[in-house]
Design a protein around this motif. Structure first.
Motif, PDB file in Angstrom:
ATOM      1  N   HIS A  78       0.845  -1.188   0.000  1.00 17.73           N
ATOM      2  CA  HIS A  78       0.000   0.000   0.000  1.00 17.73           C
ATOM      3  C   HIS A  78       0.884   1.244   0.000  1.00 17.73           C
ATOM      4  O   HIS A  78       1.352   1.679   1.050  1.00 17.73           O
ATOM      5  CB  HIS A  78      -0.919   0.011   1.228  1.00 17.73           C
ATOM      6  CG  HIS A  78      -1.919  -1.097   1.228  1.00 17.73           C
ATOM      7  ND1 HIS A  78      -3.090  -1.042   0.508  1.00 17.73           N
ATOM      8  CD2 HIS A  78      -1.913  -2.294   1.832  1.00 17.73           C
ATOM      9  CE1 HIS A  78      -3.765  -2.162   0.684  1.00 17.73           C
ATOM     10  NE2 HIS A  78      -3.078  -2.940   1.484  1.00 17.73           N
ATOM     11  N   PRO A  79       1.151   1.824  -1.171  1.00 13.92           N
ATOM     12  CA  PRO A  79       1.989   3.022  -1.223  1.00 13.92           C
ATOM     13  C   PRO A  79       1.309   4.190  -0.525  1.00 13.92           C
ATOM     14  O   PRO A  79       0.080   4.315  -0.545  1.00 13.92           O
ATOM     15  CB  PRO A  79       2.130   3.289  -2.725  1.00 13.92           C
ATOM     16  CG  PRO A  79       0.965   2.610  -3.351  1.00 13.92           C
ATOM     17  CD  PRO A  79       0.664   1.416  -2.492  1.00 13.92           C
ATOM     18  N   PRO A  80       2.076   5.041   0.130  1.00 13.93           N
ATOM     19  CA  PRO A  80       1.488   6.126   0.911  1.00 13.93           C
ATOM     20  C   PRO A  80       0.967   7.297   0.097  1.00 13.93           C
ATOM     21  O   PRO A  80       0.291   8.152   0.644  1.00 13.93           O
ATOM     22  CB  PRO A  80       2.654   6.564   1.808  1.00 13.93           C
ATOM     23  CG  PRO A  80       3.876   6.227   1.011  1.00 13.93           C
ATOM     24  CD  PRO A  80       3.534   4.978   0.264  1.00 13.93           C
ATOM     25  N   GLY A  81       1.275   7.381  -1.197  1.00 11.50           N
ATOM     26  CA  GLY A  81       0.769   8.513  -1.939  1.00 11.50           C
ATOM     27  C   GLY A  81       1.359   8.610  -3.331  1.00 11.50           C
ATOM     28  O   GLY A  81       2.207   7.820  -3.729  1.00 11.50           O
ATOM     29  N   LEU A  82       0.884   9.593  -4.099  1.00 15.13           N
ATOM     30  CA  LEU A  82       1.408   9.829  -5.432  1.00 15.13           C
ATOM     31  C   LEU A  82       2.768  10.528  -5.336  1.00 15.13           C
ATOM     32  O   LEU A  82       3.010  11.306  -4.416  1.00 15.13           O
ATOM     33  CB  LEU A  82       0.444  10.695  -6.244  1.00 15.13           C
ATOM     34  CG  LEU A  82      -0.773   9.983  -6.854  1.00 15.13           C
ATOM     35  CD1 LEU A  82      -1.844   9.726  -5.806  1.00 15.13           C
ATOM     36  CD2 LEU A  82      -1.354  10.803  -8.005  1.00 15.13           C
ATOM     37  N   PHE A  83       3.641  10.229  -6.303  1.00  8.30           N
ATOM     38  CA  PHE A  83       4.967  10.848  -6.406  1.00  8.30           C
ATOM     39  C   PHE A  83       5.794  10.677  -5.135  1.00  8.30           C
ATOM     40  O   PHE A  83       6.607  11.529  -4.787  1.00  8.30           O
ATOM     41  CB  PHE A  83       4.833  12.339  -6.762  1.00  8.30           C
ATOM     42  CG  PHE A  83       4.296  12.587  -8.138  1.00  8.30           C
ATOM     43  CD1 PHE A  83       5.129  12.542  -9.240  1.00  8.30           C
ATOM     44  CD2 PHE A  83       2.950  12.841  -8.344  1.00  8.30           C
ATOM     45  CE1 PHE A  83       4.641  12.752 -10.520  1.00  8.30           C
ATOM     46  CE2 PHE A  83       2.438  13.057  -9.632  1.00  8.30           C
ATOM     47  CZ  PHE A  83       3.297  13.013 -10.718  1.00  8.30           C
ATOM     48  N   ARG A  84       5.575   9.542  -4.439  1.00  4.03           N
ATOM     49  CA  ARG A  84       6.238   9.366  -3.145  1.00  4.03           C
ATOM     50  C   ARG A  84       7.755   9.221  -3.281  1.00  4.03           C
ATOM     51  O   ARG A  84       8.489   9.588  -2.382  1.00  4.03           O
ATOM     52  CB  ARG A  84       5.652   8.165  -2.407  1.00  4.03           C
ATOM     53  CG  ARG A  84       5.921   6.832  -3.077  1.00  4.03           C
ATOM     54  CD  ARG A  84       5.071   5.724  -2.469  1.00  4.03           C
ATOM     55  NE  ARG A  84       5.394   4.417  -3.024  1.00  4.03           N
ATOM     56  CZ  ARG A  84       4.985   3.989  -4.206  1.00  4.03           C
ATOM     57  NH1 ARG A  84       4.232   4.782  -4.950  1.00  4.03           N
ATOM     58  NH2 ARG A  84       5.309   2.792  -4.650  1.00  4.03           N
ATOM     59  N   ASP A  85       8.218   8.646  -4.406  1.00  4.27           N
ATOM     60  CA  ASP A  85       9.666   8.514  -4.647  1.00  4.27           C
ATOM     61  C   ASP A  85      10.070   9.627  -5.611  1.00  4.27           C
ATOM     62  O   ASP A  85      10.141   9.455  -6.816  1.00  4.27           O
ATOM     63  CB  ASP A  85       9.981   7.134  -5.234  1.00  4.27           C
ATOM     64  CG  ASP A  85      11.477   6.877  -5.360  1.00  4.27           C
ATOM     65  OD1 ASP A  85      12.253   7.849  -5.258  1.00  4.27           O
ATOM     66  OD2 ASP A  85      11.862   5.717  -5.574  1.00  4.27           O
ATOM     67  N   THR A  86      10.363  10.795  -5.053  1.00  3.89           N
ATOM     68  CA  THR A  86      10.594  11.974  -5.893  1.00  3.89           C
ATOM     69  C   THR A  86      11.835  11.808  -6.773  1.00  3.89           C
ATOM     70  O   THR A  86      11.847  12.267  -7.921  1.00  3.89           O
ATOM     71  CB  THR A  86      10.736  13.230  -5.022  1.00  3.89           C
ATOM     72  OG1 THR A  86      11.771  13.017  -4.058  1.00  3.89           O
ATOM     73  CG2 THR A  86       9.443  13.526  -4.283  1.00  3.89           C
TER      74      THR A  86
END
Length: 278
Positions: A78-86
């Motif tokens: 479950h990824p925490p959000g969009l663009f999480r790995d900037t």
């Protein structure tokens, strides 16, 4: 110490029996997942649902099919959000996009898409780079409930407000709010960003290649697999990736020590991106 060791051994046995039961009865195969990772998620579920033992969890799953979905959701990433790995998205803009501009059409596979954060992050990035109209993005996950949630493209508004900062750090060129509509406490991704998306259930452990791709992205999935399953998935990705195509893995994942390591050339970037050469 002996008692603790016996307890850990018993828990491992219970987990093996649970996974075997889920495989035989429902067809979902988690038997090759890394035991430490899966134990952590199962223990969290036991605590959340106040179940006394792994054997009790197995009984509940096998006798209450509706509970299976909760179990599957617990095992999914479950990824925490969009663009999480900037860093990853900055690298895609500067190093991957120039390569993609040379293709008349672009096929991208996001394996293990979960609830869709990575899918819409890529769609937004490609839209801003003027490539989205040339793309077909395939988003897959073994859990169909997650696939349907990803397809809906509805996220908590509070999450999107946080993700706006990540979007800017990842090189965003507009206002993040341009890409969704607000309804009560939810953010709904605009239909234009869904036009070139294909959502489908696909199990990396058991299913075969279904197309040839220019880019394959799989973030934070392989880390849960044992060495045997990782090799199988790397074979699947190699068979599915066009020559000179790009493979992107998560921050804790690598091609190093894989039998397919020599088939790729690492891109000169802190992100885990590789270009297939053979």
């Amino acid at each position: 110490m002996a008692a603790l060791s016996q307890l850990a051994e018993l828990e491992d046995l219970e987990i093996q029996l649970l996974l075997e039961g889920v495989h035989r009865y429902y067809g979902f195969d988690f038997r090759g997942y890394a035991i430490a990772a899966i134990k952590q998620r199962i223990c969290a579920l036991l605590q959340a649902d106040q179940l006394s033992s792994i054997s009790r969890l197995q009984e509940k799953i096998l006798h209450e099919p509706a509970y299976l979905e909760r179990f599957l959701l617990n095992l999914s990433t479950h990824p925490p959000g969009l663009f999480r790995d900037t860093t990853f998205y900055q690298t895609v803009r500067t190093q991957v996009v120039p390569l993609l501009r040379t293709y008349p059409s672009i096929r991208i596979w996001l394996a293990g898409c979960s609830t869709g954060e990575d899918v819409y992050s890529m769609a937004i990035l490609l839209w801003e780079e003027g490539l989205y109209h040339r793309c077909r993005i395939y988003a897959t996950d073994f859990n169909d409930a997650l696939v349907q949630k990803a397809k809906a493209g509805i996220f908590p508004l509070s999450q999107m407000q946080h993700d706006a900062t990540l979007y800017q750090q990842a090189g965003g060129k507009r206002q993040f709010s341009d890409y969704y509509a607000v309804s009560h406490d939810s953010a709904i991704i605009h239909a234009d960003l869904k036009e070139h998306l294909v959502f489908a259930a696909h199990n990396l452990v058991t299913d075969a290649s279904f197309n040839e791709f220019n880019v394959i992205l799989c973030h934070n999935v392989l880390v849960y697999f044992n060495a045997h399953l990782q090799t199988r998935v790397h074979r699947l990705f190699h068979d599915s990736l066009a020559r000179f195509g790009i493979l992107g893995l998560g921050q804790r994942e690598t091609l190093q020590f894989s039998p397919y390591q020599q088939c790729y050339e690492p891109m000169k970037t802190p992100a885990h991106l590789y270009r297939r050469v053979t």
